[in-house]
Design a protein around this motif. Structure first.
Motif, mmCIF file in Angstrom:
data_model
loop_
_atom_site.group_PDB
_atom_site.id
_atom_site.type_symbol
_atom_site.label_atom_id
_atom_site.label_comp_id
_atom_site.label_asym_id
_atom_site.label_seq_id
_atom_site.Cartn_x
_atom_site.Cartn_y
_atom_site.Cartn_z
ATOM 1 N N TYR A 141 0.730 -1.336 -0.008
ATOM 2 C CA TYR A 141 -0.052 -0.265 -0.153
ATOM 3 C C TYR A 141 0.796 1.180 0.190
ATOM 4 O O TYR A 141 0.201 2.318 -0.081
ATOM 5 C CB TYR A 141 -0.857 -0.084 1.145
ATOM 6 N N GLY A 142 2.281 1.109 0.133
ATOM 7 C CA GLY A 142 3.087 2.309 -0.076
ATOM 8 C C GLY A 142 3.386 2.829 -1.386
ATOM 9 O O GLY A 142 4.139 3.838 -1.587
ATOM 10 N N VAL A 143 3.001 1.860 -2.550
ATOM 11 C CA VAL A 143 3.202 2.358 -3.890
ATOM 12 C C VAL A 143 2.400 3.653 -4.103
ATOM 13 O O VAL A 143 1.232 3.702 -4.286
ATOM 14 C CB VAL A 143 2.541 1.303 -4.628
ATOM 15 N N PRO A 144 3.418 4.530 -4.587
ATOM 16 C CA PRO A 144 2.505 5.876 -4.927
ATOM 17 C C PRO A 144 1.429 5.846 -6.130
ATOM 18 O O PRO A 144 1.918 4.961 -6.946
ATOM 19 C CB PRO A 144 3.658 6.861 -5.318
ATOM 20 N N SER A 145 0.330 6.336 -6.049
ATOM 21 C CA SER A 145 -0.630 5.954 -7.435
ATOM 22 C C SER A 145 -0.933 4.671 -7.485
ATOM 23 O O SER A 145 -1.095 4.111 -8.616
ATOM 24 C CB SER A 145 -0.147 6.961 -8.346
ATOM 25 N N ARG A 146 -1.105 3.985 -6.326
ATOM 26 C CA ARG A 146 -1.174 2.350 -6.450
ATOM 27 C C ARG A 146 -2.255 2.112 -7.338
ATOM 28 O O ARG A 146 -2.203 1.074 -8.041
ATOM 29 C CB ARG A 146 -1.276 1.944 -5.112
ATOM 30 N N GLU A 147 -3.388 2.607 -7.185
ATOM 31 C CA GLU A 147 -4.617 2.178 -7.874
ATOM 32 C C GLU A 147 -4.248 2.550 -9.587
ATOM 33 O O GLU A 147 -4.563 1.415 -10.380
ATOM 34 C CB GLU A 147 -6.016 2.780 -7.756
ATOM 35 N N GLU A 148 -3.700 3.550 -9.905
ATOM 36 C CA GLU A 148 -3.346 3.833 -11.311
ATOM 37 C C GLU A 148 -2.321 2.784 -11.813
ATOM 38 O O GLU A 148 -2.288 2.213 -12.831
ATOM 39 C CB GLU A 148 -2.752 5.299 -11.544
ATOM 40 N N VAL A 149 -1.254 2.446 -10.904
ATOM 41 C CA VAL A 149 -0.218 1.434 -11.463
ATOM 42 C C VAL A 149 -1.096 0.213 -11.436
ATOM 43 O O VAL A 149 -0.665 -0.516 -12.621
ATOM 44 C CB VAL A 149 0.742 1.316 -10.238
ATOM 45 N N LEU A 150 -1.864 -0.228 -10.810
ATOM 46 C CA LEU A 150 -2.531 -1.428 -10.945
ATOM 47 C C LEU A 150 -3.296 -1.478 -12.178
ATOM 48 O O LEU A 150 -3.438 -2.417 -12.961
ATOM 49 C CB LEU A 150 -3.262 -1.818 -9.845
ATOM 50 N N ASN A 151 -3.975 -0.213 -12.399
ATOM 51 C CA ASN A 151 -4.751 -0.305 -13.726
ATOM 52 C C ASN A 151 -3.728 -0.484 -15.057
ATOM 53 O O ASN A 151 -4.173 -1.045 -15.893
ATOM 54 C CB ASN A 151 -5.525 1.091 -13.881
ATOM 55 N N ILE A 152 -2.837 0.061 -14.978
ATOM 56 C CA ILE A 152 -1.695 -0.054 -15.826
ATOM 57 C C ILE A 152 -1.222 -1.463 -16.185
ATOM 58 O O ILE A 152 -1.083 -2.157 -17.181
ATOM 59 C CB ILE A 152 -0.501 0.971 -15.777
ATOM 60 N N LEU A 153 -1.125 -1.909 -15.082
ATOM 61 C CA LEU A 153 -0.585 -3.444 -14.807
ATOM 62 C C LEU A 153 -1.631 -4.450 -15.439
ATOM 63 O O LEU A 153 -1.352 -5.451 -16.260
ATOM 64 C CB LEU A 153 -0.050 -3.813 -13.557
ATOM 65 N N ARG A 154 -2.878 -4.142 -15.182
ATOM 66 C CA ARG A 154 -3.817 -5.007 -15.489
ATOM 67 C C ARG A 154 -4.166 -4.777 -16.889
ATOM 68 O O ARG A 154 -4.905 -5.997 -17.489
ATOM 69 C CB ARG A 154 -4.868 -5.189 -14.403
ATOM 70 N N ASN A 155 -4.252 -3.778 -17.290
ATOM 71 C CA ASN A 155 -5.011 -3.420 -18.484
ATOM 72 C C ASN A 155 -4.276 -2.795 -19.815
ATOM 73 O O ASN A 155 -4.985 -2.765 -20.990
ATOM 74 C CB ASN A 155 -6.295 -2.423 -18.156
ATOM 75 N N PRO A 157 -1.447 -3.204 -22.740
ATOM 76 C CA PRO A 157 -0.378 -4.313 -23.246
ATOM 77 C C PRO A 157 1.009 -4.413 -22.899
ATOM 78 O O PRO A 157 1.397 -3.159 -22.400
ATOM 79 C CB PRO A 157 -0.513 -3.980 -24.722
ATOM 80 N N GLU A 158 1.452 -5.320 -22.581
ATOM 81 C CA GLU A 158 2.780 -5.511 -21.886
ATOM 82 C C GLU A 158 3.667 -4.632 -22.661
ATOM 83 O O GLU A 158 4.617 -3.991 -21.805
ATOM 84 C CB GLU A 158 3.291 -7.181 -22.108
ATOM 85 N N ALA A 159 3.701 -4.682 -24.034
ATOM 86 C CA ALA A 159 4.793 -3.597 -24.552
ATOM 87 C C ALA A 159 4.623 -2.456 -24.148
ATOM 88 O O ALA A 159 5.703 -1.533 -24.637
ATOM 89 C CB ALA A 159 4.562 -3.827 -26.176
ATOM 90 N N SER A 160 3.642 -1.859 -23.775
ATOM 91 C CA SER A 160 3.524 -0.585 -23.380
ATOM 92 C C SER A 160 3.518 -0.310 -21.867
ATOM 93 O O SER A 160 3.488 1.005 -21.627
ATOM 94 C CB SER A 160 1.987 0.046 -23.992
ATOM 95 N N ARG A 161 3.577 -1.119 -21.091
ATOM 96 C CA ARG A 161 3.311 -1.131 -19.755
ATOM 97 C C ARG A 161 4.612 -0.240 -19.233
ATOM 98 O O ARG A 161 4.249 0.583 -18.374
ATOM 99 C CB ARG A 161 3.373 -2.320 -18.976
ATOM 100 N N LYS A 162 5.791 -0.463 -19.447
ATOM 101 C CA LYS A 162 6.896 0.337 -18.846
ATOM 102 C C LYS A 162 6.780 1.617 -19.161
ATOM 103 O O LYS A 162 7.022 2.413 -18.002
ATOM 104 C CB LYS A 162 8.311 -0.366 -19.209
ATOM 105 N N ALA A 163 6.520 2.068 -20.646
ATOM 106 C CA ALA A 163 6.550 3.476 -20.654
ATOM 107 C C ALA A 163 5.219 4.063 -20.029
ATOM 108 O O ALA A 163 5.227 5.158 -19.500
ATOM 109 C CB ALA A 163 6.120 3.726 -22.273
ATOM 110 N N ALA A 164 4.209 3.692 -19.889
ATOM 111 C CA ALA A 164 2.879 4.075 -19.198
ATOM 112 C C ALA A 164 3.249 4.247 -17.577
ATOM 113 O O ALA A 164 3.016 5.424 -17.141
ATOM 114 C CB ALA A 164 1.664 3.272 -19.243
ATOM 115 N N LEU A 165 4.141 3.268 -17.047
ATOM 116 C CA LEU A 165 4.590 3.508 -15.510
ATOM 117 C C LEU A 165 5.531 4.708 -15.505
ATOM 118 O O LEU A 165 5.498 5.355 -14.446
ATOM 119 C CB LEU A 165 5.359 2.203 -15.127
ATOM 120 N N GLN A 166 6.523 4.706 -16.405
ATOM 121 C CA GLN A 166 7.473 5.904 -16.191
ATOM 122 C C GLN A 166 6.856 7.261 -16.305
ATOM 123 O O GLN A 166 7.380 8.232 -15.950
ATOM 124 C CB GLN A 166 8.460 5.430 -17.384
#
Length: 199
Positions: A141-155, A157-166
């Motif tokens: 629960y210490g991850v900043p913007s955790r819900e947004e992070v989870l949305n990126i990780l779950r939804n 595409p893998e090829a675009s996840r890193k850029a979206a997280l950055q």
């Protein structure tokens, strides 16, 4: 970390040595047993560093327990599952290479102690270990913007996840994950399942 399901605890090896066989207990109560090992790798590395994290103790506990099972003629290996994984920083090609080599190091550990028929072994090189990344973010629960992070990780595409997280929240979530999560997903995992020898 060694995990033994159902009947036994980490006292298994001493039990085997003192009793000679797991059948010191009622064999009707014996179900398939599973032991597992997780090894952490340094960033960008393909070789196991036993001084890193808890690797030395984890490998020792796993191999000691493995030997305890292998010494019992009433038990045989039913299956072996091996997974190699990388964190997300590198290129897709680099992460695939890292995961392949990390899985290979786990195979080498097993081969020191056991010869397993090819049809009983399963090796999976994941490239990026997204499954563990998601699991760790879900529990931290210490991850900043955790819900947004989870949305990126779950939804996403893998090829675009890193850029979206950055790009998220001024890189704060990504930098937090770099320090607190990524070191724990650069791993090799092995699960060995045993069963009674058919009579």
């Amino acid at each position: 970390m060694v995990k033994i399901k159902k009947t036994f605890t980490l006292g298994l090896v001493s039990l085997l040595l003192s009793a000679g066989s797991v059948f010191a207990q009622d064999p009707m109560e014996w179900e398939s047993q599973t032991i597992s090992l997780k090894v952490a790798f340094r960033q960008g590395k393909r070789q196991i560093d036993r001084s890193y994290m808890n690797n030395s103790a984890n490998i020792y506990n796993f191999t000691s327990t493995l030997q305890g099972y292998l010494y019992d003629s009433n038990i045989e290996v039913e299956s072996v599952d091996i997974i190699g994984g990388a964190s997300i920083e590198g290129s897709a090609e680099l992460n695939e290479d890292l995961s392949n080599n990390r899985a290979a190091r786990m195979v080498e550990i097993l081969r020191e102690y056991a010869s397993v028929p090819q049809n009983k072994g399963h090796v999976n090189s994941r490239g990026v270990n997204w499954e563990d990344v998601i699991e760790m973010v879900e529990s931290d629960y210490g991850v900043p913007s955790r819900e947004e992070v989870l949305n990126i990780l779950r939804n996403t595409p893998e090829a675009s996840r890193k850029a979206a997280l950055q790009k998220l929240d001024g890189t704060r979530p990504y930098m937090y994950m770099y320090e607190h999560i990524f070191p724990y997903v650069r791993t090799g995992k092995m699960t060995v399942t045993f069963r009674l020898v058919p009579k």
